[in-house]
Design a protein around this motif. Sequence first.
Motif, mmCIF file in Angstrom:
data_model
loop_
_atom_site.group_PDB
_atom_site.id
_atom_site.type_symbol
_atom_site.label_atom_id
_atom_site.label_comp_id
_atom_site.label_asym_id
_atom_site.label_seq_id
_atom_site.Cartn_x
_atom_site.Cartn_y
_atom_site.Cartn_z
ATOM 1 N N SER A 1 0.808 -1.217 0.000
ATOM 2 C CA SER A 1 0.000 0.000 0.000
ATOM 3 C C SER A 1 0.841 1.266 0.000
ATOM 4 O O SER A 1 0.339 2.356 -0.302
ATOM 5 C CB SER A 1 -0.920 0.005 1.215
ATOM 6 O OG SER A 1 -0.154 -0.032 2.420
ATOM 7 N N PRO B 1 3.200 4.259 -4.472
ATOM 8 C CA PRO B 1 2.310 5.331 -4.972
ATOM 9 C C PRO B 1 1.501 4.914 -6.188
ATOM 10 O O PRO B 1 0.492 5.552 -6.498
ATOM 11 C CB PRO B 1 3.282 6.468 -5.310
ATOM 12 C CG PRO B 1 4.610 5.809 -5.506
ATOM 13 C CD PRO B 1 4.622 4.632 -4.577
ATOM 14 N N SER C 1 -2.704 3.938 -6.877
ATOM 15 C CA SER C 1 -3.819 4.663 -7.504
ATOM 16 C C SER C 1 -4.208 4.074 -8.857
ATOM 17 O O SER C 1 -5.298 4.364 -9.367
ATOM 18 C CB SER C 1 -3.461 6.137 -7.676
ATOM 19 O OG SER C 1 -3.202 6.739 -6.424
ATOM 20 N N LEU D 1 -7.624 2.505 -9.688
ATOM 21 C CA LEU D 1 -8.797 3.253 -10.146
ATOM 22 C C LEU D 1 -9.015 3.139 -11.652
ATOM 23 O O LEU D 1 -10.123 3.392 -12.129
ATOM 24 C CB LEU D 1 -8.657 4.727 -9.759
ATOM 25 C CG LEU D 1 -8.685 5.035 -8.254
ATOM 26 C CD1 LEU D 1 -8.401 6.512 -8.025
ATOM 27 C CD2 LEU D 1 -10.028 4.639 -7.665
ATOM 28 N N TYR E 1 -7.125 -3.231 -2.256
ATOM 29 C CA TYR E 1 -6.454 -2.171 -1.495
ATOM 30 C C TYR E 1 -6.466 -2.497 0.006
ATOM 31 O O TYR E 1 -5.471 -2.278 0.716
ATOM 32 C CB TYR E 1 -7.152 -0.840 -1.749
ATOM 33 C CG TYR E 1 -6.279 0.373 -1.493
ATOM 34 C CD1 TYR E 1 -5.209 0.333 -0.590
ATOM 35 C CD2 TYR E 1 -6.541 1.576 -2.125
ATOM 36 C CE1 TYR E 1 -4.418 1.433 -0.363
ATOM 37 C CE2 TYR E 1 -5.747 2.691 -1.900
ATOM 38 C CZ TYR E 1 -4.689 2.609 -1.009
ATOM 39 O OH TYR E 1 -3.905 3.711 -0.772
ATOM 40 N N MET F 1 4.392 9.215 -7.034
ATOM 41 C CA MET F 1 3.196 10.057 -7.017
ATOM 42 C C MET F 1 3.143 10.961 -8.238
ATOM 43 O O MET F 1 2.083 11.163 -8.844
ATOM 44 C CB MET F 1 3.159 10.896 -5.738
ATOM 45 C CG MET F 1 2.899 10.092 -4.464
ATOM 46 S SD MET F 1 2.880 11.134 -2.984
ATOM 47 C CE MET F 1 1.533 12.242 -3.383
ATOM 48 N N THR G 1 2.205 8.837 -11.259
ATOM 49 C CA THR G 1 0.785 8.482 -11.236
ATOM 50 C C THR G 1 -0.088 9.661 -11.644
ATOM 51 O O THR G 1 -1.064 9.500 -12.384
ATOM 52 C CB THR G 1 0.398 7.997 -9.840
ATOM 53 O OG1 THR G 1 1.262 6.911 -9.460
ATOM 54 C CG2 THR G 1 -1.039 7.530 -9.809
ATOM 55 N N THR H 1 -2.522 9.763 -14.881
ATOM 56 C CA THR H 1 -3.956 10.019 -14.719
ATOM 57 C C THR H 1 -4.404 11.205 -15.563
ATOM 58 O O THR H 1 -5.473 11.177 -16.195
ATOM 59 C CB THR H 1 -4.276 10.274 -13.240
ATOM 60 O OG1 THR H 1 -3.810 9.172 -12.460
ATOM 61 C CG2 THR H 1 -5.767 10.456 -13.037
#
Length: 418
Positions: free
Chosen positions: A98, A101, A104, A107, A133, A160, A163, A167
């Motif tokens: 978890s 990063p 995500s 999703l 998750y 991060m 990601t 996105t």
Amino acid sequence: MKLHTISQAGFRQSARYLLLMRLSMVTMEWLALATLWFLAPPLAGPAPLLVTIAHALFAAASWLWMTRHPPRLALPVTFSLAADLVALGIWLALTGGSTNPLVSLLLLPLATGLVLIPLRHSLVITLLAITVYTLLMLYPVPPPADLTRAAYMQLHLMGMWGTFALTAAIMLVVVGSLASQLREQQQALARSREERLRDEQVIALGLSAANVAHRLGTPLNTMTLVVDDLKLAPECTAFREDLELLDQQLGLCREQLQTMTEAAVRAREAATETLPLARWQQRLRESATLLWPGARIQWPQNPPEAAVRVDATLDQAVLNLIANALRASPEGIEVGTSVEDNRARLTIIDRGAGIEDTLPGQHPVRSEQGLGVGLFLSNATIQRLGGRLSAEARTEGPERGTTMTIELPAVSEEAAHE
């Protein structure tokens, strides 16, 4: 209200959305492994690499299968999205759990499922993503012992950023594509609604015209009998010429009613024919000469070599426009023809006062010399045959007047003779 998704209209186009999602996920997995190989080699072991390769092979195989055998139901698409979540969960468990990063990315299958599959299937995918998750949270993976806390935080911040960039790109491509398709569908629906309203108006006018033509038959016959009796009466000898003229006008009225009835029959049968532009122009010229023998109409001598698809209602539409031009310009009008970009153009130029509306014929308008529906019906007929009616008004100067332009799809001369 029942909500429909793309899958309920067919899954033939869902393969490219799934391929885009899986390529994005696999690409991020490869980039993450490459980064870990240099910054944290213990996290880039052979197990995550094998999972990434298996995920890439699954993406290619599913794309090939769905393009060759498009599914008819949503269940195969739902199972493939569930497989993506499981594969990504295993890869995350092997690369930090978890704290990775890239968690995500869970999703992406969920967002894709909301677009492609029904709502009840999307609910299953959502629950599965939450379960994956949750398992990653319940069974955390400790960081490698030889990796400092600062280096681990740097890896997290880099992940991060990656990601977020992925996105944003996915939203730009997928959401932007869907928004563009939605706008196109709305425009198509608006055009269809306008055409349906116009057709309803034309049908209503046609029914009214048919009723009027039917009801006028009896009064015309009565007037004809009265005129015949008056012509035989001795006391009406002085008015014989007027009675002859009145009888002639009644005959013209009967002929027009007969022509209206025949045109309605041909329109109902939707009989069209493909004629060379020169032959169609000659037919229009003969009709105009019969209707207005004394009118000054300048016709082109050498029409271009092309053909158009016409019917009786189109001839009447053009004659209506010529009649309007002659009323506005009694001294004479000019008719021209041209072909450009596979579009045949017939122009009617008058020297009248010019019209105020540069896009006429969208709805019935007021007219001092008629009912005001001729231009509306002409425009509806031209649009029904794939054409377009436009106008250019010249309200000032010695060359003032109006140029009505009729554009129709042009075909080759060979197609007209087949």
